[in-house]
Design a protein around this motif. Structure first.
Motif, mmCIF file in Angstrom:
data_model
loop_
_atom_site.group_PDB
_atom_site.id
_atom_site.type_symbol
_atom_site.label_atom_id
_atom_site.label_comp_id
_atom_site.label_asym_id
_atom_site.label_seq_id
_atom_site.Cartn_x
_atom_site.Cartn_y
_atom_site.Cartn_z
ATOM 1 N N ALA A 1 6.167 15.846 1.526
ATOM 2 C CA ALA A 1 5.266 16.047 2.666
ATOM 3 C C ALA A 1 4.291 14.881 2.789
ATOM 4 N N ASN A 2 3.802 14.401 1.671
ATOM 5 C CA ASN A 2 2.880 13.272 1.684
ATOM 6 C C ASN A 2 3.562 12.020 2.238
ATOM 7 N N ARG A 3 4.806 11.788 1.855
ATOM 8 C CA ARG A 3 5.540 10.625 2.380
ATOM 9 C C ARG A 3 5.664 10.700 3.897
ATOM 10 N N ALA A 4 6.009 11.880 4.392
ATOM 11 C CA ALA A 4 6.162 12.049 5.840
ATOM 12 C C ALA A 4 4.829 11.845 6.558
ATOM 13 N N LEU A 5 3.754 12.392 6.014
ATOM 14 C CA LEU A 5 2.441 12.226 6.631
ATOM 15 C C LEU A 5 1.979 10.776 6.580
ATOM 16 N N TYR A 6 2.252 10.110 5.478
ATOM 17 C CA TYR A 6 1.894 8.705 5.346
ATOM 18 C C TYR A 6 2.550 7.885 6.460
ATOM 19 N N LEU A 7 3.845 8.107 6.666
ATOM 20 C CA LEU A 7 4.557 7.361 7.711
ATOM 21 C C LEU A 7 4.053 7.724 9.107
ATOM 22 N N GLU A 8 3.621 8.953 9.284
ATOM 23 C CA GLU A 8 3.085 9.377 10.577
ATOM 24 C C GLU A 8 1.751 8.687 10.860
ATOM 25 N N PHE A 9 0.877 8.624 9.871
ATOM 26 C CA PHE A 9 -0.460 8.060 10.088
ATOM 27 C C PHE A 9 -0.529 6.558 9.884
ATOM 28 N N PHE A 10 0.390 6.001 9.096
ATOM 29 C CA PHE A 10 0.397 4.564 8.832
ATOM 30 C C PHE A 10 1.795 3.986 9.046
ATOM 31 N N PRO A 11 2.325 4.073 10.268
ATOM 32 C CA PRO A 11 3.701 3.634 10.515
ATOM 33 C C PRO A 11 3.891 2.137 10.280
ATOM 34 N N ASP A 12 2.835 1.374 10.367
ATOM 35 C CA ASP A 12 2.938 -0.080 10.193
ATOM 36 C C ASP A 12 2.915 -0.468 8.698
ATOM 37 N N LYS A 13 2.793 0.489 7.805
ATOM 38 C CA LYS A 13 2.697 0.207 6.353
ATOM 39 C C LYS A 13 3.937 0.630 5.591
ATOM 40 N N ARG A 14 5.091 0.547 6.224
ATOM 41 C CA ARG A 14 6.342 0.961 5.576
ATOM 42 C C ARG A 14 6.625 0.170 4.383
ATOM 43 N N MET B 1 0.846 -1.179 0.000
ATOM 44 C CA MET B 1 0.000 0.000 0.000
ATOM 45 C C MET B 1 0.892 1.243 0.000
ATOM 46 N N ARG B 2 0.442 2.244 -0.740
ATOM 47 C CA ARG B 2 1.153 3.506 -0.740
ATOM 48 C C ARG B 2 0.189 4.624 -1.072
ATOM 49 N N ALA B 3 0.537 5.811 -0.676
ATOM 50 C CA ALA B 3 -0.256 7.001 -0.997
ATOM 51 C C ALA B 3 0.377 7.672 -2.204
ATOM 52 N N VAL B 4 -0.452 8.187 -3.094
ATOM 53 C CA VAL B 4 0.024 8.835 -4.308
ATOM 54 C C VAL B 4 -0.378 10.298 -4.276
#
Length: 113
Positions: free
Chosen positions: A100-113, A1-4
């Motif tokens: 910024a999106n990458r940083a926010l993704y890791l903040e909100f979904f840390p288990d989805k690295r 999973m990843r955010a685009v």
């Protein structure tokens, strides 16, 4: 999973006028020296390339390219100084948004690295 992250500029009515497609077209114009050659390389109808360019220029309020008609030496297109500056700013903004999106993704979904 990843955010685009996709960056698109729209007019006041919500109509898209600039994004990755026009960016790629203009970078191709820069490389080939021709809007027609850029359209062919991108497998895009020349009429669509002209339409994208004119729509972006109308919304931005300045020309992105300077075009010369054919003749003995042939025609061509090149980016205007304003066009070059716009592309640099767009790419910098897009890249900052992706970071910024990458940083926010890791903040909100840390288990989805």
């Amino acid at each position: 999973m990843r955010a685009v992250t996709k960056i698109q500029f729209t007019d006041d009515d919500g109509n898209k006028f600039f994004g990755e497609g026009p960016l790629r077209l203009l970078r191709c114009v820069e490389r080939t020296g021709s809007l027609r050659a850029a359209a062919i390389e991108m497998e895009m109808a020349y009429s669509k390339a002209i339409r994208l360019l004119k729509q972006a220029e109308a919304n931005l309020g300045f020309p992105l390219t300077q075009r010369s008609t054919g003749g003995k030496d042939g025609g061509g297109s090149r980016l205007t100084p304003e066009g070059e500056e716009w592309l640099k700013r767009y790419e910098a903004y897009r890249d900052a948004c992706v970071q910024a999106n990458r940083a926010l993704y890791l903040e909100f979904f840390p288990d989805k690295r």
